[in-house]
Motif scaffolding. Structure first.
Motif, PDB file in Angstrom:
ATOM      1  N   MET A   1      16.631  22.197  11.469  1.00 26.34           N
ATOM      2  CA  MET A   1      17.355  22.288  10.220  1.00 26.34           C
ATOM      3  C   MET A   1      17.014  21.100   9.315  1.00 26.34           C
ATOM      4  O   MET A   1      16.875  21.265   8.110  1.00 26.34           O
ATOM      5  N   LEU A   2      16.887  19.923   9.895  1.00 24.73           N
ATOM      6  CA  LEU A   2      16.537  18.743   9.110  1.00 24.73           C
ATOM      7  C   LEU A   2      15.145  18.895   8.507  1.00 24.73           C
ATOM      8  O   LEU A   2      14.914  18.521   7.356  1.00 24.73           O
ATOM      9  N   LYS A   3      14.240  19.475   9.284  1.00 23.07           N
ATOM     10  CA  LYS A   3      12.875  19.692   8.795  1.00 23.07           C
ATOM     11  C   LYS A   3      12.876  20.659   7.613  1.00 23.07           C
ATOM     12  O   LYS A   3      12.199  20.429   6.609  1.00 23.07           O
ATOM     13  N   GLU A   4      13.669  21.726   7.713  1.00 22.59           N
ATOM     14  CA  GLU A   4      13.753  22.694   6.618  1.00 22.59           C
ATOM     15  C   GLU A   4      14.334  22.055   5.363  1.00 22.59           C
ATOM     16  O   GLU A   4      13.867  22.306   4.256  1.00 22.59           O
ATOM     17  N   PHE A   5      15.356  21.222   5.554  1.00 22.54           N
ATOM     18  CA  PHE A   5      15.951  20.545   4.402  1.00 22.54           C
ATOM     19  C   PHE A   5      14.939  19.612   3.748  1.00 22.54           C
ATOM     20  O   PHE A   5      14.836  19.549   2.530  1.00 22.54           O
ATOM     21  N   ARG A   6      14.181  18.878   4.559  1.00 22.60           N
ATOM     22  CA  ARG A   6      13.175  17.964   4.018  1.00 22.60           C
ATOM     23  C   ARG A   6      12.132  18.739   3.217  1.00 22.60           C
ATOM     24  O   ARG A   6      11.739  18.326   2.129  1.00 22.60           O
ATOM     25  N   GLU A   7      11.686  19.888   3.741  1.00 24.33           N
ATOM     26  CA  GLU A   7      10.709  20.706   3.021  1.00 24.33           C
ATOM     27  C   GLU A   7      11.286  21.198   1.695  1.00 24.33           C
ATOM     28  O   GLU A   7      10.621  21.191   0.670  1.00 24.33           O
ATOM     29  N   PHE A   8      12.552  21.617   1.731  1.00 26.17           N
ATOM     30  CA  PHE A   8      13.208  22.085   0.511  1.00 26.17           C
ATOM     31  C   PHE A   8      13.333  20.955  -0.507  1.00 26.17           C
ATOM     32  O   PHE A   8      13.025  21.118  -1.685  1.00 26.17           O
ATOM     33  N   ALA A   9      13.784  19.792  -0.049  1.00 23.29           N
ATOM     34  CA  ALA A   9      14.028  18.669  -0.951  1.00 23.29           C
ATOM     35  C   ALA A   9      12.740  18.116  -1.540  1.00 23.29           C
ATOM     36  O   ALA A   9      12.751  17.547  -2.625  1.00 23.29           O
ATOM     37  N   MET A  10      11.640  18.270  -0.841  1.00 15.56           N
ATOM     38  CA  MET A  10      10.382  17.709  -1.324  1.00 15.56           C
ATOM     39  C   MET A  10       9.555  18.701  -2.134  1.00 15.56           C
ATOM     40  O   MET A  10       8.459  18.376  -2.564  1.00 15.56           O
ATOM     41  N   LYS A  11      10.074  19.898  -2.327  1.00  9.89           N
ATOM     42  CA  LYS A  11       9.365  20.834  -3.194  1.00  9.89           C
ATOM     43  C   LYS A  11       9.329  20.260  -4.597  1.00  9.89           C
ATOM     44  O   LYS A  11      10.239  19.569  -5.028  1.00  9.89           O
ATOM     45  N   GLY A  12       8.295  20.588  -5.331  1.00  7.98           N
ATOM     46  CA  GLY A  12       8.123  20.043  -6.672  1.00  7.98           C
ATOM     47  C   GLY A  12       9.290  20.332  -7.591  1.00  7.98           C
ATOM     48  O   GLY A  12       9.728  19.472  -8.337  1.00  7.98           O
ATOM     49  N   ASN A  13       9.833  21.537  -7.544  1.00  7.91           N
ATOM     50  CA  ASN A  13      10.902  21.901  -8.467  1.00  7.91           C
ATOM     51  C   ASN A  13      12.160  21.082  -8.236  1.00  7.91           C
ATOM     52  O   ASN A  13      12.828  20.682  -9.184  1.00  7.91           O
ATOM     53  N   VAL A  14      12.508  20.836  -6.987  1.00 11.65           N
ATOM     54  CA  VAL A  14      13.729  20.088  -6.689  1.00 11.65           C
ATOM     55  C   VAL A  14      13.577  18.637  -7.137  1.00 11.65           C
ATOM     56  O   VAL A  14      14.477  18.064  -7.744  1.00 11.65           O
ATOM     57  N   VAL A  15      12.438  18.049  -6.854  1.00 12.53           N
ATOM     58  CA  VAL A  15      12.205  16.659  -7.253  1.00 12.53           C
ATOM     59  C   VAL A  15      12.170  16.553  -8.778  1.00 12.53           C
ATOM     60  O   VAL A  15      12.763  15.641  -9.359  1.00 12.53           O
ATOM     61  N   ASP A  16      11.510  17.495  -9.435  1.00 14.88           N
ATOM     62  CA  ASP A  16      11.470  17.494 -10.900  1.00 14.88           C
ATOM     63  C   ASP A  16      12.870  17.621 -11.483  1.00 14.88           C
ATOM     64  O   ASP A  16      13.208  16.949 -12.458  1.00 14.88           O
ATOM     65  N   LEU A  17      13.684  18.477 -10.886  1.00 11.60           N
ATOM     66  CA  LEU A  17      15.054  18.651 -11.356  1.00 11.60           C
ATOM     67  C   LEU A  17      15.851  17.363 -11.189  1.00 11.60           C
ATOM     68  O   LEU A  17      16.592  16.961 -12.089  1.00 11.60           O
ATOM     69  N   ALA A  18      15.688  16.701 -10.056  1.00 16.51           N
ATOM     70  CA  ALA A  18      16.406  15.445  -9.817  1.00 16.51           C
ATOM     71  C   ALA A  18      16.005  14.386 -10.838  1.00 16.51           C
ATOM     72  O   ALA A  18      16.858  13.683 -11.387  1.00 16.51           O
ATOM     73  N   VAL A  19      14.724  14.287 -11.107  1.00 12.18           N
ATOM     74  CA  VAL A  19      14.251  13.320 -12.104  1.00 12.18           C
ATOM     75  C   VAL A  19      14.823  13.668 -13.477  1.00 12.18           C
ATOM     76  O   VAL A  19      15.276  12.794 -14.223  1.00 12.18           O
ATOM     77  N   GLY A  20      14.841  14.952 -13.801  1.00 16.01           N
ATOM     78  CA  GLY A  20      15.390  15.381 -15.087  1.00 16.01           C
ATOM     79  C   GLY A  20      16.865  15.045 -15.228  1.00 16.01           C
ATOM     80  O   GLY A  20      17.314  14.610 -16.290  1.00 16.01           O
ATOM     81  N   VAL A  21      17.626  15.226 -14.158  1.00 11.96           N
ATOM     82  CA  VAL A  21      19.060  14.912 -14.200  1.00 11.96           C
ATOM     83  C   VAL A  21      19.269  13.412 -14.398  1.00 11.96           C
ATOM     84  O   VAL A  21      20.110  12.989 -15.196  1.00 11.96           O
ATOM     85  N   ILE A  22      18.503  12.604 -13.695  1.00 10.70           N
ATOM     86  CA  ILE A  22      18.645  11.146 -13.810  1.00 10.70           C
ATOM     87  C   ILE A  22      18.275  10.685 -15.216  1.00 10.70           C
ATOM     88  O   ILE A  22      18.996   9.895 -15.840  1.00 10.70           O
ATOM     89  N   ILE A  23      17.173  11.189 -15.735  1.00 11.47           N
ATOM     90  CA  ILE A  23      16.760  10.809 -17.089  1.00 11.47           C
ATOM     91  C   ILE A  23      17.777  11.317 -18.107  1.00 11.47           C
ATOM     92  O   ILE A  23      18.107  10.628 -19.073  1.00 11.47           O
ATOM     93  N   GLY A  24      18.298  12.523 -17.886  1.00  8.07           N
ATOM     94  CA  GLY A  24      19.316  13.067 -18.786  1.00  8.07           C
ATOM     95  C   GLY A  24      20.571  12.219 -18.814  1.00  8.07           C
ATOM     96  O   GLY A  24      21.159  11.994 -19.872  1.00  8.07           O
ATOM     97  N   ALA A  25      20.994  11.734 -17.653  1.00  8.45           N
ATOM     98  CA  ALA A  25      22.181  10.876 -17.601  1.00  8.45           C
ATOM     99  C   ALA A  25      21.932   9.568 -18.347  1.00  8.45           C
ATOM    100  O   ALA A  25      22.797   9.091 -19.095  1.00  8.45           O
ATOM    101  N   ALA A  26      20.757   8.995 -18.159  1.00  7.58           N
ATOM    102  CA  ALA A  26      20.429   7.753 -18.863  1.00  7.58           C
ATOM    103  C   ALA A  26      20.357   7.998 -20.367  1.00  7.58           C
ATOM    104  O   ALA A  26      20.833   7.183 -21.163  1.00  7.58           O
ATOM    105  N   PHE A  27      19.781   9.119 -20.763  1.00  7.46           N
ATOM    106  CA  PHE A  27      19.687   9.460 -22.177  1.00  7.46           C
ATOM    107  C   PHE A  27      21.083   9.660 -22.765  1.00  7.46           C
ATOM    108  O   PHE A  27      21.362   9.230 -23.885  1.00  7.46           O
TER     109      PHE A  27
END
Length: 138
Positions: A1-27
């Motif tokens: 289960m941990l391996k599946e979560f890591r694969e999910f979290a490291m997908k490009g879309n999830v990481v891009d979304l996280a970066v977008g949320v952080i930048i949006g909060a700062a903005f």
């Protein structure tokens, strides 16, 4: 289960979304500061030194304070000045995003409008061109 979560979290879309949320909060923090520290004081100075953050209507008879912080301690208040500030924040963010998206679309259109470079001739085409040129000279 941990391996599946890591694969999910490291997908490009999830990481891009996280970066977008952080930048949006700062903005959002930057825009809040712009509105609260720059725009609203100027508007307040133009309107005679009025502070929009302290505009409120007491909803009970117990509210007798003249500033919003104390009024909230005394009872229910309708803080329309805070609402005006938040609305102005939203309008500024929406306008800036509109300008950014418009600029991005303009750049995309200009890149699409550029004609593609002609591909380099293949070896066969080069050879045929040489043969043609030789035949012309004879």
């Amino acid at each position: 289960m941990l391996k599946e979560f890591r694969e999910f979290a490291m997908k490009g879309n999830v990481v891009d979304l996280a970066v977008g949320v952080i930048i949006g909060a700062a903005f959002g923090a930057i825009v809040s500061s712009l509105v609260g520290d720059v725009i609203m004081p100027v508007i307040g100075a133009i309107t005679g030194g009025l502070d929009f953050s302290n505009y409120f209507i007491g909803l009970s008879k117990e509210v007798t304070a003249t500033n919003l912080v104390d009024a909230k301690k005394q009872g229910a208040v309708l803080a329309y000045g805070s609402f005006l500030t938040v609305t102005l924040n939203f309008l500024i963010i929406a306008f800036v995003l509109f300008i950014v998206i418009r600029l991005i679309n303009r750049i995309k259109r200009s890149e699409e409008a550029k004609p593609a470079e002609a591909p380099a001739p293949t070896k066969d085409q080069v050879l045929l061109t040489e043969i043609r040129d030789i035949l012309k000279t004879k």
